[in-house]
Design an enzyme around this catalytic site. Structure first.
Site, PDB file in Angstrom:
ATOM      1  N   ARG A  10      30.477 -11.166  26.363  1.00  0.00           N
ATOM      2  CA  ARG A  10      29.445 -11.665  27.278  1.00  0.00           C
ATOM      3  C   ARG A  10      28.544 -12.680  26.584  1.00  0.00           C
ATOM      4  O   ARG A  10      28.461 -12.726  25.349  1.00  0.00           O
ATOM      5  CB  ARG A  10      28.569 -10.524  27.813  1.00  0.00           C
ATOM      6  CG  ARG A  10      27.744  -9.777  26.750  1.00  0.00           C
ATOM      7  CD  ARG A  10      26.307 -10.217  26.673  1.00  0.00           C
ATOM      8  NE  ARG A  10      25.589  -9.635  25.559  1.00  0.00           N
ATOM      9  CZ  ARG A  10      25.493 -10.183  24.359  1.00  0.00           C
ATOM     10  NH1 ARG A  10      26.091 -11.335  24.100  1.00  0.00           N
ATOM     11  NH2 ARG A  10      24.814  -9.596  23.388  1.00  0.00           N
ATOM     12  N   HIS A  17      16.372  -8.668  24.051  1.00  0.00           N
ATOM     13  CA  HIS A  17      15.457  -7.663  23.478  1.00  0.00           C
ATOM     14  C   HIS A  17      14.538  -7.079  24.555  1.00  0.00           C
ATOM     15  O   HIS A  17      13.387  -6.749  24.290  1.00  0.00           O
ATOM     16  CB  HIS A  17      14.668  -8.243  22.300  1.00  0.00           C
ATOM     17  CG  HIS A  17      15.553  -8.550  21.121  1.00  0.00           C
ATOM     18  ND1 HIS A  17      15.987  -7.563  20.259  1.00  0.00           N
ATOM     19  CD2 HIS A  17      16.128  -9.702  20.708  1.00  0.00           C
ATOM     20  CE1 HIS A  17      16.766  -8.117  19.335  1.00  0.00           C
ATOM     21  NE2 HIS A  17      16.884  -9.401  19.599  1.00  0.00           N
ATOM     22  N   ASP A  19      16.388  -5.008  27.089  1.00  0.00           N
ATOM     23  CA  ASP A  19      17.134  -3.883  27.696  1.00  0.00           C
ATOM     24  C   ASP A  19      16.699  -2.539  27.145  1.00  0.00           C
ATOM     25  O   ASP A  19      16.486  -1.582  27.897  1.00  0.00           O
ATOM     26  CB  ASP A  19      18.667  -4.081  27.615  1.00  0.00           C
ATOM     27  CG  ASP A  19      19.258  -4.134  26.214  1.00  0.00           C
ATOM     28  OD1 ASP A  19      18.491  -4.256  25.228  1.00  0.00           O
ATOM     29  OD2 ASP A  19      20.506  -4.057  26.103  1.00  0.00           O
ATOM     30  N   GLY A 101      30.971 -10.489  15.221  1.00  0.00           N
ATOM     31  CA  GLY A 101      29.714 -10.837  14.559  1.00  0.00           C
ATOM     32  C   GLY A 101      29.137 -12.163  15.021  1.00  0.00           C
ATOM     33  O   GLY A 101      28.429 -12.827  14.285  1.00  0.00           O
ATOM     34  N   GLY A 103      27.540 -12.459  18.135  1.00  0.00           N
ATOM     35  CA  GLY A 103      26.561 -12.240  19.203  1.00  0.00           C
ATOM     36  C   GLY A 103      27.179 -12.308  20.583  1.00  0.00           C
ATOM     37  O   GLY A 103      26.479 -12.532  21.571  1.00  0.00           O
ATOM     38  N   ASP A 148      25.254  -4.860  27.080  1.00  0.00           N
ATOM     39  CA  ASP A 148      26.576  -5.378  26.736  1.00  0.00           C
ATOM     40  C   ASP A 148      27.683  -4.544  27.371  1.00  0.00           C
ATOM     41  O   ASP A 148      28.660  -5.068  27.906  1.00  0.00           O
ATOM     42  CB  ASP A 148      26.761  -5.403  25.209  1.00  0.00           C
ATOM     43  CG  ASP A 148      25.708  -6.248  24.513  1.00  0.00           C
ATOM     44  OD1 ASP A 148      24.978  -6.988  25.204  1.00  0.00           O
ATOM     45  OD2 ASP A 148      25.600  -6.161  23.273  1.00  0.00           O
ATOM     46  N   TYR A 197      17.099  -5.513  13.829  1.00  0.00           N
ATOM     47  CA  TYR A 197      17.162  -5.100  15.248  1.00  0.00           C
ATOM     48  C   TYR A 197      16.374  -3.807  15.485  1.00  0.00           C
ATOM     49  O   TYR A 197      15.533  -3.735  16.387  1.00  0.00           O
ATOM     50  CB  TYR A 197      18.633  -4.928  15.649  1.00  0.00           C
ATOM     51  CG  TYR A 197      18.861  -4.576  17.098  1.00  0.00           C
ATOM     52  CD1 TYR A 197      19.088  -5.572  18.047  1.00  0.00           C
ATOM     53  CD2 TYR A 197      18.883  -3.257  17.539  1.00  0.00           C
ATOM     54  CE1 TYR A 197      19.324  -5.256  19.376  1.00  0.00           C
ATOM     55  CE2 TYR A 197      19.117  -2.935  18.858  1.00  0.00           C
ATOM     56  CZ  TYR A 197      19.341  -3.938  19.772  1.00  0.00           C
ATOM     57  OH  TYR A 197      19.578  -3.619  21.098  1.00  0.00           O
TER      58      TYR A 197
END
Ligand code: GLA
Length: 338
Positions: A10, A17, A19, A101, A103, A148, A197
């Site tokens: 997706r 930042h 969800d 990796g 994103g 995601d 994160y």
């Protein structure tokens, strides 16, 4: 019985930042993803990969701690098997067109492809997404949100998904016919496990405690009451980002592409200055894309710390840089058997 399970990666058009704070997101599935081909049967899930070394071998009864499984990519497989607890095993191969990796939610695509191959297509998408989200958290200890996994399961061709991550209600937002998304890779590989994160999530939770209510119920002015400058910035990003999600959803649905593009650029600035998850390489790609005729806007997509930039533009706009994909929203996970 031979099967083919597919789950897409997706991009997130806007709403990053948010969800894990029960906020709003607007992702869409892309045409790159993960396919599993194989046969059901037996008591083991055994999967090889065209991209990673080793074989993931997991009993259908699950494993006590998926985070210790080897090879490491098998941790996602083990965690999904443990969540789904299928009646039958599966022997097959994982094929991926998604750069890991970057994103683009390659781990969620792997989880959703495994879950779909194991029969999770019988569950409703929200239940399956929750199982895959738990799997991600257990496999690698990243306190991720549900965006995601849910978009990989519930995406519809031609539509972005406005997800309310509190109620998990999904609205399909038609993506304009006269626009497309171009995904440009920064070349900066990023791992969420061990990245900032989890720290960002903690900072947002601390900001909520100070304000005494959920960030999604606050307006930008509320953030200014937070004394700590870092927590104030984090809160301001989440609050303004939620507002931008609804503004972009409306702009896309009404064909106001220039306005949607401006909001993407504002989101990038907020990710860079307030949430501090952009990098100079990502900023440069965004700045360069903005100068190209036909481009409406650009921003980092997903968690940040590297990964990819998305560009909203007229179809066939000429852009430079390592383009990994371009197109309109793709469909979600599918299972075919013969
Ligand atoms: C990662 C997580 C998602 C979301 C994004 C940032 O992709 O898996 O749940 O938090 O980062 O929006």
């Amino acid at each position: 019985m031979g099967l083919r399970a597919w789950a897409p990666g997706r991009v997130n058009l806007i709403g990053d930042h948010t969800d894990y704070m029960g906020g709003l997101v607007l992702p869409m599935a892309i045409g790159l993803g993960i396919e599993i081909t194989g046969d059901r049967g037996g008591n083991w899930v055994m999967l090889g990969s065209d991209r990673f070394e080793g074989v993931a071998e997991v009993p259908v009864s699950g494993v006590p701690d998926p985070s210790t499984v080897e090879p490491t990519w098998g941790r996602y497989v083990a965690a999904v098997v443990d969540e789904v607890r299928p009646d039958d095993g599966l022997v097959g191969m994982v094929h991926s067109t998604l750069p890991p990796g970057s994103g683009l939610a390659s781990s969620a695509a792997l989880e959703v492809a495994v879950a779909t191959a194991l029969g999770a297509d019988r569950l409703d998408p929200v239940a399956a997404a929750k199982a895959c989200q738990r799997a991600e958290q257990r496999a690698v200890g990243v306190p991720c949100g549900i965006m995601d996994q849910l978009v990989a399961l519930a995406a519809v061709e031609g539509m972005a998904l406005r997800i309310d991550c509190d109620t998990l209600a999904i609205e399909h937002v038609p993506f304009p016919e006269d626009a497309e998304i171009v995904v440009i890779q920064s070349g900066q590989h990023r791992e969420l496990a061990g990245s900032a994160y989890a720290q960002r999530r903690k900072e947002c939770e601390a900001a909520e405690r100070i304000l005494g209510r959920r960030l999604r119920d606050c307006s930008p002015i509320d953030a200014e009451a937070i004394e700590d400058p870092v927590l104030r910035r984090r809160a301001r990003h989440v609050i303004t980002e939620n507002e931008r999600v609804d503004a972009v959803a409306r702009a896309l649905a009404t064909g106001q592409l220039s306005y949607a593009g401006e909001l993407l650029v504002a989101s990038h600035a907020s990710m860079r200055d307030d949430f501090e998850v952009s990098t100079p390489a990502l900023d440069e790609i965004v700045a360069a894309a903005r100068g190209v005729p036909g481009v409406y806007g650009a921003r980092v997509t997903g968690a940040g710390f590297g990964g990819c930039v998305i560009v909203l533009c007229r179809p066939k706009t000429r852009l430079s840089g390592p383009i990994v994909w371009r197109g309109r929203p793709a469909a979600g996970a599918s299972l075919t058997t013969d």
